[in-house]
Motif scaffolding. Structure first.
Motif, PDB file in Angstrom:
ATOM      1  N   GLN A 202       4.605   7.125  14.154  1.00  0.00           N
ATOM      2  CA  GLN A 202       6.117   7.248  13.103  1.00  0.00           C
ATOM      3  C   GLN A 202       6.715   5.789  12.741  1.00  0.00           C
ATOM      4  N   PHE A 203       6.304   4.331  12.425  1.00  0.00           N
ATOM      5  CA  PHE A 203       6.826   3.728  11.921  1.00  0.00           C
ATOM      6  C   PHE A 203       6.290   2.824  10.697  1.00  0.00           C
ATOM      7  N   PHE A 204       6.922   2.255  10.249  1.00  0.00           N
ATOM      8  CA  PHE A 204       5.786   2.037   8.997  1.00  0.00           C
ATOM      9  C   PHE A 204       5.331   0.958  10.015  1.00  0.00           C
ATOM     10  N   ALA A 205       3.969  -0.021   9.706  1.00  0.00           N
ATOM     11  CA  ALA A 205       3.402  -1.232   9.886  1.00  0.00           C
ATOM     12  C   ALA A 205       2.117  -1.449   9.134  1.00  0.00           C
ATOM     13  N   THR A 206       1.064  -0.786   8.063  1.00  0.00           N
ATOM     14  CA  THR A 206       1.150  -0.754   7.065  1.00  0.00           C
ATOM     15  C   THR A 206      -1.065  -0.981   7.741  1.00  0.00           C
ATOM     16  N   GLY A 207      -0.236   0.498   9.142  1.00  0.00           N
ATOM     17  CA  GLY A 207      -1.540   0.432   9.192  1.00  0.00           C
ATOM     18  C   GLY A 207      -2.140  -0.424  10.533  1.00  0.00           C
ATOM     19  N   MET A 208      -1.597  -0.963  11.022  1.00  0.00           N
ATOM     20  CA  MET A 208      -1.599  -2.285  12.086  1.00  0.00           C
ATOM     21  C   MET A 208      -0.642  -1.865  13.581  1.00  0.00           C
ATOM     22  N   SER A 209      -1.708  -2.034  14.871  1.00  0.00           N
ATOM     23  CA  SER A 209      -1.370  -1.823  15.818  1.00  0.00           C
ATOM     24  C   SER A 209      -1.254  -2.695  16.504  1.00  0.00           C
ATOM     25  N   SER A 210      -2.165  -3.999  16.348  1.00  0.00           N
ATOM     26  CA  SER A 210      -2.108  -5.272  16.600  1.00  0.00           C
ATOM     27  C   SER A 210      -1.930  -6.405  15.882  1.00  0.00           C
ATOM     28  N   SER A 211      -2.178  -8.010  16.498  1.00  0.00           N
ATOM     29  CA  SER A 211      -1.715  -9.099  15.884  1.00  0.00           C
ATOM     30  C   SER A 211      -2.707  -9.531  15.965  1.00  0.00           C
ATOM     31  N   GLN A 212      -4.007  -9.143  15.865  1.00  0.00           N
ATOM     32  CA  GLN A 212      -5.109  -9.653  15.627  1.00  0.00           C
ATOM     33  C   GLN A 212      -5.454  -9.825  14.243  1.00  0.00           C
TER      34      GLN A 212
END
Length: 507
Positions: A202-212
């Motif tokens: 639900q939080f905007f993250a430009t589609g990123m779920s990791s720090s890869q």
């Protein structure tokens, strides 16, 4: 010792350790500060890249531009990875950057970093890298349990959109695997709001779920930087790498400005959206639009305020159902998959509803400015109200558009004769060697000895940073490293006192 210099072109701050050696340094140029004004909603922070001979921690703050490319927002050198050091860096980051705190920051699981973020960025959502957590399942769980249940854990983590659904399936899984009292799994469940997609999407993250993305950035910078570099070497080589990175952004801007994205589907909304999105983001939108044709809508409920639909799709031999809610008062559609909230691109489920209702043009509220070609339009001002102007060379775009045409004309002229081809080939080979020498730059001695700017503070002594401990050496390996045995009394090698031939017959 503390020194701060601030102007429209550059911001940096250096702090020393009291012995004429600096302990930490923060810097951000005007291009990065201006970029934060447009793309500062999501930041990736990572400190695992070792870049210099003193083992100072290199701490870059990274972002994502409107082309989906990684950009550098700010950097720091830290002698210690403590809460106090991270708070200092984040406070300097807030002073340098326009627009306040980021909406989301993505890091690995570091306790000192987490405490610093809660202090310096109290309103920012701190997302933990899901890759770092899921990669520990093979280490933390018993081997038999991991081998048998890992795929089911993956489905629970990635294929649930609802919080209650995730909690129920997780509890079933840990009970089924006999891991109800497993301390590490319990601690990860307690932190689920920071890393599980059902909670964090639900939080905007430009589609990123990791720090890869940070890991990929490390691979890019390693082409230019090595652990042998002194600090002055690092600055020169880092600037060269940064220029190369920004040149790619200029190329993407050029493509969007002069090449129209091709529309595959004959839909007016498709053509209209192509003129707004950058090429990369339009491709993401187009993929969702294509997949929406395979979605099936089913009316569920309706009341005075909203209409609810179930949208089903067949994926990997399974049928998944998302819930789309159309709010009448705000004329807005919401989906349980949270793709728009998480990525900023409208999802296939809502597009399926638009297709059913024959909506021809995409409403502007579903197209975020940060993904548009015009994302960098507008003024960015610092805390004093002064405009932050881009320090990058605008002539690069002009050079990139004119040089290919010049090269093409030269090749065409050379192909007219054999002599011309040989001349061009020899010239290009010689030019390639010269450009390689220019790219590699001066040697370490030349760089370190010719600059007077390195005399402000002495080089740091080498320190060992957190997370970079040496490998434990086995006793047998230590014995081998000691070399060949040498018995001093007989003067021969290859044995010790007990194995000396002169002592074999001695009782």
């Amino acid at each position: 010792m503390a020194e701060q210099k601030k102007n429209e072109a550059f911001y940096f701050k250096i702090e020393g350790d009291g012995h004429d050696r600096f302990s930490r340094r923060f810097w951000a140029d005007a291009t990065s500060r201006r970029a934060y004004g447009f793309y500062g909603d999501v930041v990736v922070f990572d400190t695992t890249f070792n870049t210099n001979r003193y083992d100072l921690t290199f701490a870059p703050m990274l972002g994502v531009n409107n082309h989906g490319q990684t950009i550098v927002l700010a950097c720091a050198f830290l002698s210690k990875e403590t809460t106090e050091s991270f708070v200092w860096m984040f406070e300097e980051f807030k002073k340098a950057m326009p627009g306040g705190e980021p909406k989301t920051i993505i890091t690995d699981q570091d306790a000192a970093m987490a405490r610093a973020i809660s202090i310096a960025f109290p309103t920012t959502f701190h997302r933990l890298c899901i890759w770092h957590i899921t990669s520990k399942f093979s280490v933390k769980l018993p081997h038999s349990a991991y081998k048998e249940y890992w795929r089911e854990f993956q489905k629970v983590i990635w294929d649930t959109d609802n919080k209650d659904e995730f909690d129920a399936k997780w509890n079933i899984m840990v009970t089924k695997a006999g891991l109800t009292d497993h301390p590490w799994l319990s601690s990860m469940f307690d932190l689920r709001e920071s890393w599980v997609p059902a909670y964090a999407r639900q939080f905007f993250a430009t589609g990123m779920s990791s720090s890869q993305r940070a890991e990929g950035s490390h691979g890019f910078f390693k082409q230019y930087i090595s652990r042998r570099n002194s600090l002055m070497d690092f600055i020169i080589r880092f600037e060269r790498a940064l220029s190369h990175q920004r040149q790619k952004e200029l190329v993407a801007d050029h493509v969007d400005a002069f090449e129209m994205a091709q529309c595959i589907l004959p839909m007016p909304m498709n053509k209209q959206t192509a003129t707004l999105y950058t090429r990369t983001m339009f491709q993401n939108f187009e993929q969702e639009l294509i997949q929406s044709t395979a979605c099936f809508l089913e009316f569920k409920t309706e009341d005075a305020s909203k209409v609810v639909f179930n949208v089903s799709e067949r994926k990997n031999w399974e049928t998944r159902v998302a819930e789309v809610v159309y709010v009448k008062d705000s004329d807005h559609a919401l989906c349980s998959c949270k793709r728009f909230e998480f990525v900023g691109i409208i999802c296939k489920h809502v597009l399926a509803l638009f297709r059913r209702d024959h909506i021809e043009y995409m409403p502007d509220k579903y197209i975020l400015k940060r993904w548009k070609k015009t994302a960098k339009s507008g003024l960015v001002s610092n805390a004093n109200g002064n405009e932050i102007k881009d320090s990058a060379d605008p002539g690069l775009l002009i050079k990139r558009s004119t040089m290919p045409q010049l090269a093409s004309d030269v090749v065409e002229d050379a192909l007219m004769s054999e002599e011309g081809c040989e001349l061009l080939s020899e010239t290009l080979k010689s030019l390639q060697v010269k450009l390689k020498l220019l790219k590699d730059g001066p040697s370490n001695n030349e760089v370190g000895g010719s600059s007077s700017q390195t005399q402000y503070m002495k080089d740091r002594k080498r320190v060992r940073c957190k997370g970079r401990s040496k490998r434990v050496t086995a006793a047998k390996e230590k014995a081998m490293k000691r070399g060949i045995r040498h018995y001093r009394e007989c003067g021969h090698i290859g044995h010790d006192r007990r194995q000396c031939p002169r002592n074999l017959n001695t009782p």
